[in-house]
Design a protein around this motif. Structure first.
Motif, PDB file in Angstrom:
ATOM      1  N   THR A 130       0.783  -1.555   0.238  1.00  0.00           N
ATOM      2  CA  THR A 130       0.065   0.179   0.033  1.00  0.00           C
ATOM      3  C   THR A 130       0.887   0.795  -0.007  1.00  0.00           C
ATOM      4  O   THR A 130       2.349   0.843   0.529  1.00  0.00           O
ATOM      5  CB  THR A 130      -0.853   0.324   1.096  1.00  0.00           C
ATOM      6  N   THR A 131       0.075   2.594  -0.279  1.00  0.00           N
ATOM      7  CA  THR A 131       0.812   3.565  -0.086  1.00  0.00           C
ATOM      8  C   THR A 131       0.991   4.123   1.072  1.00  0.00           C
ATOM      9  O   THR A 131       0.326   3.442   2.176  1.00  0.00           O
ATOM     10  CB  THR A 131       0.385   4.675  -0.809  1.00  0.00           C
ATOM     11  N   GLU A 132       1.668   5.252   1.568  1.00  0.00           N
ATOM     12  CA  GLU A 132       1.390   4.740   2.686  1.00  0.00           C
ATOM     13  C   GLU A 132      -0.299   6.040   3.602  1.00  0.00           C
ATOM     14  O   GLU A 132       0.066   5.526   4.780  1.00  0.00           O
ATOM     15  CB  GLU A 132       2.244   6.924   2.448  1.00  0.00           C
ATOM     16  N   ASP A 133      -0.701   6.372   2.231  1.00  0.00           N
ATOM     17  CA  ASP A 133      -2.335   6.278   3.216  1.00  0.00           C
ATOM     18  C   ASP A 133      -3.241   5.758   2.580  1.00  0.00           C
ATOM     19  O   ASP A 133      -4.511   5.304   3.027  1.00  0.00           O
ATOM     20  CB  ASP A 133      -2.671   7.869   1.957  1.00  0.00           C
ATOM     21  N   LYS A 174      -8.448   1.019  -0.115  1.00  0.00           N
ATOM     22  CA  LYS A 174      -7.860   0.668   1.236  1.00  0.00           C
ATOM     23  C   LYS A 174      -8.199  -0.510   1.432  1.00  0.00           C
ATOM     24  O   LYS A 174      -8.959  -0.873   1.609  1.00  0.00           O
ATOM     25  CB  LYS A 174      -8.685   2.070   1.861  1.00  0.00           C
TER      26      LYS A 174
END
Length: 251
Positions: free
Chosen positions: A148-151, A199
């Motif tokens: 995943t990305t940081e967010d 997400k």
């Protein structure tokens, strides 16, 4: 573990294999059964596109087939095969063969990890970071890591693609990723499909989440310890499509 390797139709010794597998390049991975492969044309396409981007020219399909056939020899009908293209003048095509790999038995448990690959659309050789992430997740009791990305935006697994069914649609993450050959074969399934930002928390609202790679299609039962819904009918439909895909002969 690699058992054999061949470069453009010639078998290599162990030292040569190690030296080449440590070089700058890209690859594709496939499962061979009865000397046949699903999506052979997509494997060629992947190698050709990556070679044009990295080296400025396409890959010779005859060299790819020659190395695969050589590494299989006359005795191997089932195997896990990788085809590498390494930097040289001209680029060199290498195939390796290892024991065949079946899909992991699901439902799988996955762990989210913050990590994004450089040039994610290319299947890169010598992927230390992904191998480390995958091994660490397995030591912690998970089957796979979800990148995943940081967010928290999902891209892909460390060695898989993630997809899922929600509201009657097959949904893929809308993020930079490697579109695996198995993913591309599943995109041909006769069901409404879309790509959208996902997400980890969104997955609990899906009817069924799965991972896919050259090993096959594997349902996901939990992410970060949180159970996910399971739908046996959707899994059967997905597997029915995948198992109905024709195998392309290598000979």
């Amino acid at each position: 573990m690699v058992e054999r390797a061949a470069i453009e139709g010639r078998l290599m010794d162990g030292d040569a294999r190690f030296a080449l597998e440590s070089r700058y390049g890209h690859f594709t991975a496939m499962q061979v059964r009865d000397r046949r492969v699903r999506g052979l044309g997509l494997h060629f396409e992947r190698l050709d596109e990556a070679s044009r981007e990295l080296f400025g020219g396409g890959v010779d399909r005859s060299a790819v087939l020659a190395s695969i056939r050589t590494v299989l020899g006359d005795d191997l009908r089932d195997a896990s095969v990788r085809v590498y293209v390494f930097d040289a003048d001209p680029p060199r095509v290498v195939a390796s063969a290892a024991p065949p790999h079946e899909p992991l038995k699901g439902p799988l448990s996955v762990k989210s990890v913050v990590y994004q690959r450089y040039l994610p659309h290319i299947k890169q050789a010598a992927g230390f970071q992904q191998a480390h992430i995958n091994r660490t997740a397995r030591r912690e009791g998970f089957d796979e890591a979800l990148l995943t990305t940081e967010d928290g935006l999902i891209s892909e697994g460390s060695i898989t693609n993630l997809g899922g069914f929600a509201g009657g649609r097959l949904v893929w993450p809308d993020a930079p990723m490697l579109r695996g050959v198995t993913m591309r074969l599943l995109e041909r399934m006769d069901v409404p499909q879309e790509r959208r930002p996902l997400k980890v928390a969104d997955l609990t609202g899906f009817d069924q989440v799965f991972l896919c790679n050259s090993w096959g299609v594997m349902p996901v039962g939990a992410v970060d310890g949180v159970p996910l819904p399971q739908d046996a009918g959707l899994v059967a439909r997905l597997l029915g499509h995948y198992e109905g895909i024709a195998w392309d002969p290598l000979d």
